[in-house]
Design a protein around this motif. Structure first.
Motif, PDB file in Angstrom:
ATOM      1  N   LYS A  10       0.821  -1.215   0.000  1.00 57.69           N
ATOM      2  CA  LYS A  10       0.000   0.000   0.000  1.00 57.69           C
ATOM      3  C   LYS A  10       0.852   1.261   0.000  1.00 57.69           C
ATOM      4  O   LYS A  10       0.497   2.250  -0.666  1.00 57.69           O
ATOM      5  CB  LYS A  10      -0.927  -0.015   1.219  1.00 57.69           C
ATOM      6  N   TYR A  11       1.971   1.239   0.740  1.00 61.39           N
ATOM      7  CA  TYR A  11       2.740   2.467   0.943  1.00 61.39           C
ATOM      8  C   TYR A  11       4.091   2.504   0.227  1.00 61.39           C
ATOM      9  O   TYR A  11       4.837   3.467   0.394  1.00 61.39           O
ATOM     10  CB  TYR A  11       2.970   2.697   2.441  1.00 61.39           C
ATOM     11  N   HIS A  12       4.412   1.473  -0.561  1.00 62.94           N
ATOM     12  CA  HIS A  12       5.705   1.505  -1.225  1.00 62.94           C
ATOM     13  C   HIS A  12       5.763   2.737  -2.140  1.00 62.94           C
ATOM     14  O   HIS A  12       4.886   2.934  -2.994  1.00 62.94           O
ATOM     15  CB  HIS A  12       5.931   0.234  -2.043  1.00 62.94           C
ATOM     16  N   PRO A  13       6.792   3.581  -1.996  1.00 62.75           N
ATOM     17  CA  PRO A  13       6.840   4.841  -2.754  1.00 62.75           C
ATOM     18  C   PRO A  13       6.801   4.675  -4.266  1.00 62.75           C
ATOM     19  O   PRO A  13       6.358   5.583  -4.980  1.00 62.75           O
ATOM     20  CB  PRO A  13       8.173   5.461  -2.311  1.00 62.75           C
ATOM     21  N   ASP A  14       7.236   3.514  -4.763  1.00 61.85           N
ATOM     22  CA  ASP A  14       7.277   3.314  -6.218  1.00 61.85           C
ATOM     23  C   ASP A  14       5.895   3.093  -6.815  1.00 61.85           C
ATOM     24  O   ASP A  14       5.702   3.309  -8.017  1.00 61.85           O
ATOM     25  CB  ASP A  14       8.173   2.128  -6.563  1.00 61.85           C
ATOM     26  N   VAL A  15       4.944   2.640  -5.983  1.00 61.28           N
ATOM     27  CA  VAL A  15       3.628   2.299  -6.534  1.00 61.28           C
ATOM     28  C   VAL A  15       2.482   3.031  -5.839  1.00 61.28           C
ATOM     29  O   VAL A  15       1.388   3.142  -6.394  1.00 61.28           O
ATOM     30  CB  VAL A  15       3.378   0.775  -6.446  1.00 61.28           C
ATOM     31  N   SER A  16       2.708   3.546  -4.636  1.00 59.68           N
ATOM     32  CA  SER A  16       1.620   4.134  -3.859  1.00 59.68           C
ATOM     33  C   SER A  16       1.224   5.507  -4.399  1.00 59.68           C
ATOM     34  O   SER A  16       2.054   6.290  -4.851  1.00 59.68           O
ATOM     35  CB  SER A  16       2.034   4.255  -2.397  1.00 59.68           C
TER      36      SER A  16
ATOM     37  N   ASP B 245       1.644  10.803   1.547  1.00 57.80           N
ATOM     38  CA  ASP B 245       2.712  10.636   2.543  1.00 57.80           C
ATOM     39  C   ASP B 245       3.267   9.218   2.521  1.00 57.80           C
ATOM     40  O   ASP B 245       3.678   8.679   3.549  1.00 57.80           O
ATOM     41  CB  ASP B 245       2.198  10.984   3.935  1.00 57.80           C
ATOM     42  N   ALA B 246       3.291   8.612   1.348  1.00 55.37           N
ATOM     43  CA  ALA B 246       3.661   7.201   1.225  1.00 55.37           C
ATOM     44  C   ALA B 246       5.077   6.939   1.727  1.00 55.37           C
ATOM     45  O   ALA B 246       5.324   5.953   2.441  1.00 55.37           O
ATOM     46  CB  ALA B 246       3.519   6.748  -0.223  1.00 55.37           C
ATOM     47  N   GLU B 247       6.018   7.802   1.373  1.00 53.28           N
ATOM     48  CA  GLU B 247       7.415   7.556   1.754  1.00 53.28           C
ATOM     49  C   GLU B 247       7.583   7.548   3.273  1.00 53.28           C
ATOM     50  O   GLU B 247       8.251   6.674   3.828  1.00 53.28           O
ATOM     51  CB  GLU B 247       8.320   8.604   1.128  1.00 53.28           C
ATOM     52  N   ALA B 248       6.973   8.526   3.941  1.00 50.36           N
ATOM     53  CA  ALA B 248       7.074   8.588   5.402  1.00 50.36           C
ATOM     54  C   ALA B 248       6.374   7.398   6.046  1.00 50.36           C
ATOM     55  O   ALA B 248       6.877   6.803   7.006  1.00 50.36           O
ATOM     56  CB  ALA B 248       6.465   9.891   5.908  1.00 50.36           C
ATOM     57  N   LYS B 249       5.206   7.025   5.513  1.00 50.64           N
ATOM     58  CA  LYS B 249       4.474   5.873   6.044  1.00 50.64           C
ATOM     59  C   LYS B 249       5.264   4.583   5.849  1.00 50.64           C
ATOM     60  O   LYS B 249       5.304   3.714   6.729  1.00 50.64           O
ATOM     61  CB  LYS B 249       3.123   5.745   5.336  1.00 50.64           C
ATOM     62  N   PHE B 250       5.904   4.453   4.679  1.00 47.16           N
ATOM     63  CA  PHE B 250       6.680   3.249   4.391  1.00 47.16           C
ATOM     64  C   PHE B 250       7.884   3.142   5.332  1.00 47.16           C
ATOM     65  O   PHE B 250       8.212   2.058   5.829  1.00 47.16           O
ATOM     66  CB  PHE B 250       7.145   3.270   2.942  1.00 47.16           C
ATOM     67  N   LYS B 251       8.526   4.254   5.604  1.00 46.04           N
ATOM     68  CA  LYS B 251       9.658   4.273   6.520  1.00 46.04           C
ATOM     69  C   LYS B 251       9.216   3.913   7.931  1.00 46.04           C
ATOM     70  O   LYS B 251       9.864   3.123   8.627  1.00 46.04           O
ATOM     71  CB  LYS B 251      10.298   5.659   6.501  1.00 46.04           C
TER      72      LYS B 251
END
Length: 319
Positions: free
Chosen positions: A31-37, A41-47
């Motif tokens: 859901k949160y991977h920056p390449d596909v989301s 705020d995907a990058e912060a959520k993924f981290k």
């Protein structure tokens, strides 16, 4: 520093099994991977998700994290309770993924950056692999380092149940504390680490030493410090006073005209390491309160008779 609720981040209950942790991570990572989301705020959520998974997927880190209790809320100002991680056994290996620099201050405050390298006895004991070494932190009193001691310590070892839950097993060991040991040094207990998967030897247990907070002294490397309250006249006129040290009281001469923060050294009276540390006395001048007419009269007399301006060195900056 803000508290991180790793269970809330991963939308899990505290009773979730390790398999449920893995499934939740896979779902949220997609859901949160920056390449596909498409989340803003995907990058912060993924981290944040990666950090939560780093803790909850590891039974040892998860058990230690759970020790903080359930009264904390995400984002709440947080300071780890004193000695919160004492006695928790961790296997070697350190971080299991990602870049240590990606973790929050909260994570590093709890788990640090250190990586203990596991020893596998297949390298040293032929066909019978040796069990993993384990590591734990214990707290001792300053006096234990000065004199040596034998202490009973309690250790907590996280284990997985057949249902994939994390449980903590407790055990006690008698440990000899060597004289002169310093904070950060380790005591090695051979064969007290993790058992071998086969017929090999058990791993070793390494106990990292920390010192309990002392009401009088503080320690830096092998040196010991004492903040010593003195009166203005003892500092101004000089005095001989009795000073406590971990090895007993000593007679100390305070030189005349000593200033606030003056440092006096007792050579070789610090921690009794291979090269003994020193014991430092830091003078703290304490003013008597002007809470009686007699005390006020003394201060008024000083004001009239002493030609003293503590701000004189500031030149024209102060009118």
């Amino acid at each position: 520093m803000e508290y991180k609720d790793y269970y809330k981040i991963m939308a899990l209950s505290r009773e979730a099994s390790q398999d449920e942790v893995k499934r939740a991570y896979r779902k949220l990572a997609r859901k949160y991977h920056p390449d596909v989301s498409k989340e803003t705020d995907a990058e912060a959520k993924f981290k944040e998700l990666g950090e939560a998974y780093e803790v909850l997927k590891d039974p040892e880190k998860r058990a230690a994290y759970n020790e903080l209790g359930t009264n904390w809320k995400s984002g709440q100002d947080f300071k780890p309770p004193p000695n919160w991680d004492e006695g928790f056994e961790f296997k070697g290996g350190g971080f299991t993924g990602g870049d240590a620099g990606d973790y929050s201050d909260f994570f590093e405050q709890l788990f640090g950056r250190a990586e203990f390298q596991s020893t596998h006895a297949g390298e040293r004991h032929g066909a019978h692999p040796r069990g993993q070494d384990s590591h734990a932190k214990i707290h001792i009193d300053l006096e234990d380092s000065y004199h040596g001691a034998t202490r009973t310590i309690s250790l907590s070892t996280p284990e997985m149940t057949a249902q994939g839950q994390v449980q903590v097993k407790h055990r006690s060991l008698n440990v000899k504390i060597p004289k002169g040991i310093k904070p950060g040094q380790h005591i090695k207990l051979a064969g007290q680490g993790n058992p071998s998967m086969g017929n090999g030897l058990a791993g070793d247990l390494f106990l990292e030493i920390a010192l309990n907070t002392h009401p009088l002294y503080r320690v830096a490397e092998s040196d010991v410090y004492l903040d010593l309250p003195v009166t203005p006249w003892e500092a101004a006129l000089g005095a001989k006073i009795i000073v406590p040290t971990p090895e007993g009281s000593v007679d100390l001469k305070i030189p005349a005209n000593s200033k606030q923060g003056s440092k006096l050294r007792l050579t070789g009276r610090g921690l009794p390491t291979k090269i003994p540390g020193d014991f430092y006395i830091i003078l703290q001048i304490v003013l008597p309160p002007a809470d009686t007419e007699q005390a006020k009269a003394v201060y008024q007399h000083m004001q009239k008779t002493l030609d003293f301006n503590p701000r004189q060195s500031m030149g024209g900056l102060i009118p």
